[in-house]
Design a protein around this motif. Sequence first.
Motif, PDB file in Angstrom:
ATOM      1  N   ASP A  13     -13.302 -31.129 -10.915  1.00  0.00           N
ATOM      2  CA  ASP A  13     -13.637 -29.777 -10.486  1.00  0.00           C
ATOM      3  C   ASP A  13     -13.072 -29.535  -9.079  1.00  0.00           C
ATOM      4  OD1 ASP A  13     -14.735 -27.336  -9.902  1.00  0.00           O
ATOM      5  OD2 ASP A  13     -16.825 -27.976 -10.038  1.00  0.00           O
ATOM      6  N   LEU A  14     -11.855 -28.984  -8.999  1.00  0.00           N
ATOM      7  CA  LEU A  14     -11.238 -28.725  -7.703  1.00  0.00           C
ATOM      8  C   LEU A  14     -12.083 -27.764  -6.885  1.00  0.00           C
ATOM      9  CD1 LEU A  14      -8.870 -28.885  -5.677  1.00  0.00           C
ATOM     10  CD2 LEU A  14      -7.815 -26.982  -6.928  1.00  0.00           C
ATOM     11  N   ASN A  15     -12.555 -26.680  -7.487  1.00  0.00           N
ATOM     12  CA  ASN A  15     -13.353 -25.704  -6.753  1.00  0.00           C
ATOM     13  C   ASN A  15     -14.651 -26.317  -6.240  1.00  0.00           C
ATOM     14  OD1 ASN A  15     -11.475 -23.631  -7.129  1.00  0.00           O
ATOM     15  ND2 ASN A  15     -12.393 -23.015  -9.082  1.00  0.00           N
ATOM     16  N   GLY A  16     -15.253 -27.180  -7.046  1.00  0.00           N
ATOM     17  CA  GLY A  16     -16.462 -27.859  -6.606  1.00  0.00           C
ATOM     18  C   GLY A  16     -16.206 -28.769  -5.423  1.00  0.00           C
ATOM     19  N   ILE A  17     -15.074 -29.464  -5.453  1.00  0.00           N
ATOM     20  CA  ILE A  17     -14.709 -30.336  -4.334  1.00  0.00           C
ATOM     21  C   ILE A  17     -14.511 -29.518  -3.069  1.00  0.00           C
ATOM     22  CG2 ILE A  17     -12.852 -31.791  -3.420  1.00  0.00           C
ATOM     23  CD1 ILE A  17     -12.536 -32.982  -6.185  1.00  0.00           C
ATOM     24  N   MET A  18     -13.808 -28.396  -3.184  1.00  0.00           N
ATOM     25  CA  MET A  18     -13.565 -27.563  -2.012  1.00  0.00           C
ATOM     26  C   MET A  18     -14.874 -27.012  -1.448  1.00  0.00           C
ATOM     27  SD  MET A  18     -10.341 -27.791  -1.430  1.00  0.00           S
ATOM     28  CE  MET A  18      -9.966 -26.422  -0.326  1.00  0.00           C
ATOM     29  N   ALA A  29     -17.803 -28.461  -1.686  1.00  0.00           N
ATOM     30  CA  ALA A  29     -18.506 -29.592  -1.073  1.00  0.00           C
ATOM     31  C   ALA A  29     -17.906 -29.929   0.288  1.00  0.00           C
ATOM     32  CB  ALA A  29     -18.450 -30.800  -1.997  1.00  0.00           C
ATOM     33  N   ILE A  30     -16.585 -29.860   0.392  1.00  0.00           N
ATOM     34  CA  ILE A  30     -15.921 -30.148   1.669  1.00  0.00           C
ATOM     35  C   ILE A  30     -16.328 -29.125   2.717  1.00  0.00           C
ATOM     36  CG2 ILE A  30     -13.672 -30.169   2.836  1.00  0.00           C
ATOM     37  CD1 ILE A  30     -12.500 -31.396   0.280  1.00  0.00           C
ATOM     38  N   ARG A  31     -16.334 -27.863   2.341  1.00  0.00           N
ATOM     39  CA  ARG A  31     -16.712 -26.816   3.301  1.00  0.00           C
ATOM     40  C   ARG A  31     -18.149 -26.986   3.782  1.00  0.00           C
ATOM     41  NH1 ARG A  31     -13.402 -23.361  -0.302  1.00  0.00           N
ATOM     42  NH2 ARG A  31     -11.675 -22.475   0.927  1.00  0.00           N
ATOM     43  N   ALA A  32     -19.022 -27.485   2.923  1.00  0.00           N
ATOM     44  CA  ALA A  32     -20.437 -27.620   3.268  1.00  0.00           C
ATOM     45  C   ALA A  32     -20.746 -28.901   4.029  1.00  0.00           C
ATOM     46  CB  ALA A  32     -21.287 -27.567   1.998  1.00  0.00           C
TER      47      ALA A  32
END
Length: 301
Positions: free
Chosen positions: A104-109, A111-114
């Motif tokens: 899940d690329l969007n999920g990873i992004m 999580a990184i932002r948070a």
Amino acid sequence: MYARAADTAPVARRAPAVTAGRARSAGLIALQRSAGNRAVATLIGPVARSRADSTSASVQRSSLSDLLRAALTGGSAERSAGPRVQRALADYIRGQVEVYGPPDLNGIMRAIRAAPMTERRAVVDDAALMRGIGTRFPRDYATTIASALLEGMYKWQNPTGNDFFRFFVLGTGPGPASPSSTMNCWESVMYAAFLVGAVSAAWIRTFYTTALAQPDANAAAYALLGWSTALPTRNPAAGREPSVGQLVFYQQGSGVPGHVAIYLGGGRIMSLWNQPNGIDHVQEVGITEISGTIYYGNPPW
């Protein structure tokens, strides 16, 4: 935490259980962050098995997150709505890298932002995990993930006197060993690619030896990154938008670009410069917040 309907005992009588639950919660979270999901799964395995024995064999086994939630709250894995356990960023990304099926690329992004910088830095410093990102994702996505991890790190400084140049080209100094190390905009792009194995240290040295051999090393560097006036310019009304992982060049005037960044999607870029807000570390900004004609194209890796 949500109270169960049958839970009507006075607060004073429940206090010891609440205190014990909090202590157990803190202990499991600490173990999970330091030793990973397998250690926690081993610890709570007997609890999960004993509950499984009392349920129908047709019930699918609960996920680890459900078992964790149940262990922390004392309720069953299926009906508990206790506090969510936030996994460390490295564990979450590792799970996505190792997942069977599309990650899940969007999920990873998200999580990184948070995540705080300490957790993002832990991922950057985990060479095996960064290589895993480079293996699991196409290069454009992998470099985008790496670039997002760098947000808030490094200080903008042009070569040849910065830490990046000294390390990769001159072979001296620690390089980008700390979040306060120095590099410029195109070096931050190359470093993101380096972290996931899209380019090597030898590739970076060749990049510079080639550019420095030209009469205008600055123009040569941008050309080596793929910039030319033949690239498309951004025009959303005409359907011309960069794709995730493409390089975005800003031409300010009639000469070579003055800046390059990585496109994150959704009109956002990851950029290292002191524009548009005087902050000179890696940061996420809107693609139009930096002035100039916007060209975009595929990176050379």
